[in-house]
Design a protein around this motif. Sequence first.
Motif, PDB file in Angstrom:
ATOM      1  N   TYR A  75      63.330  59.605 142.170  1.00 58.54           N
ATOM      2  CA  TYR A  75      63.580  58.163 142.155  1.00 58.54           C
ATOM      3  C   TYR A  75      64.451  57.840 140.953  1.00 58.54           C
ATOM      4  O   TYR A  75      64.220  58.349 139.855  1.00 58.54           O
ATOM      5  N   ASP A  87      60.465  64.600 145.371  1.00 60.26           N
ATOM      6  CA  ASP A  87      60.888  63.208 145.520  1.00 60.26           C
ATOM      7  C   ASP A  87      61.471  62.758 144.189  1.00 60.26           C
ATOM      8  O   ASP A  87      60.801  62.843 143.155  1.00 60.26           O
ATOM      9  N   GLN A 137      71.886  56.108 143.051  1.00 60.05           N
ATOM     10  CA  GLN A 137      71.976  57.428 143.685  1.00 60.05           C
ATOM     11  C   GLN A 137      72.508  58.433 142.667  1.00 60.05           C
ATOM     12  O   GLN A 137      73.495  58.170 141.988  1.00 60.05           O
ATOM     13  N   ASN A 141      64.525  64.960 147.901  1.00 57.77           N
ATOM     14  CA  ASN A 141      64.566  63.668 148.585  1.00 57.77           C
ATOM     15  C   ASN A 141      64.849  62.627 147.515  1.00 57.77           C
ATOM     16  O   ASN A 141      63.968  62.284 146.744  1.00 57.77           O
ATOM     17  N   SER A 142      66.073  62.160 147.462  1.00 57.98           N
ATOM     18  CA  SER A 142      66.487  61.226 146.417  1.00 57.98           C
ATOM     19  C   SER A 142      66.619  59.832 146.985  1.00 57.98           C
ATOM     20  O   SER A 142      67.187  59.641 148.058  1.00 57.98           O
ATOM     21  N   ARG A 143      66.052  58.854 146.238  1.00 58.23           N
ATOM     22  CA  ARG A 143      66.177  57.471 146.685  1.00 58.23           C
ATOM     23  C   ARG A 143      66.169  56.539 145.487  1.00 58.23           C
ATOM     24  O   ARG A 143      65.494  56.816 144.493  1.00 58.23           O
TER      25      ARG A 143
END
Length: 128
Positions: A65, A63, A69, A94-96
């Motif tokens: 963060y 993950d 983006q 999983n990039s957010r």
Amino acid sequence: MKQLTRKNLAKIYLRLADEHGPKRASKLFAELVQSLGQRREIDLILKDIEQELFKQNRRLEVDVYSAHQLDQENLELVKRVFQSITGAESVAINSRPDPQIRGGLRARALDFELDQTLKKQLERLEIQ
């Protein structure tokens, strides 16, 4: 009924996912966890699932963060760092965006965290 360990629950979820696919497995698993009264442990159970998935398949989910983006080059760099640290054969990112991050990034997988946020870099400078 005797309470199942979190590690056993993780193995059960992965077996369900193999047999029924992740969507159906998630529904069945949620019902199981609820019926066992272990709902309050769900975050720990999810970590155990992640660890068991890595143990069985050498597959890692990271993950990431960041304030904005990230471009593909930076995502690939994070992927290579986590492959190097863990020996994973496969890494999914999983990039957010995270509005709390003003610059840089923070990445987490298993028990590893890479914190390159602007805030953390400033904290390191204060310590020196």
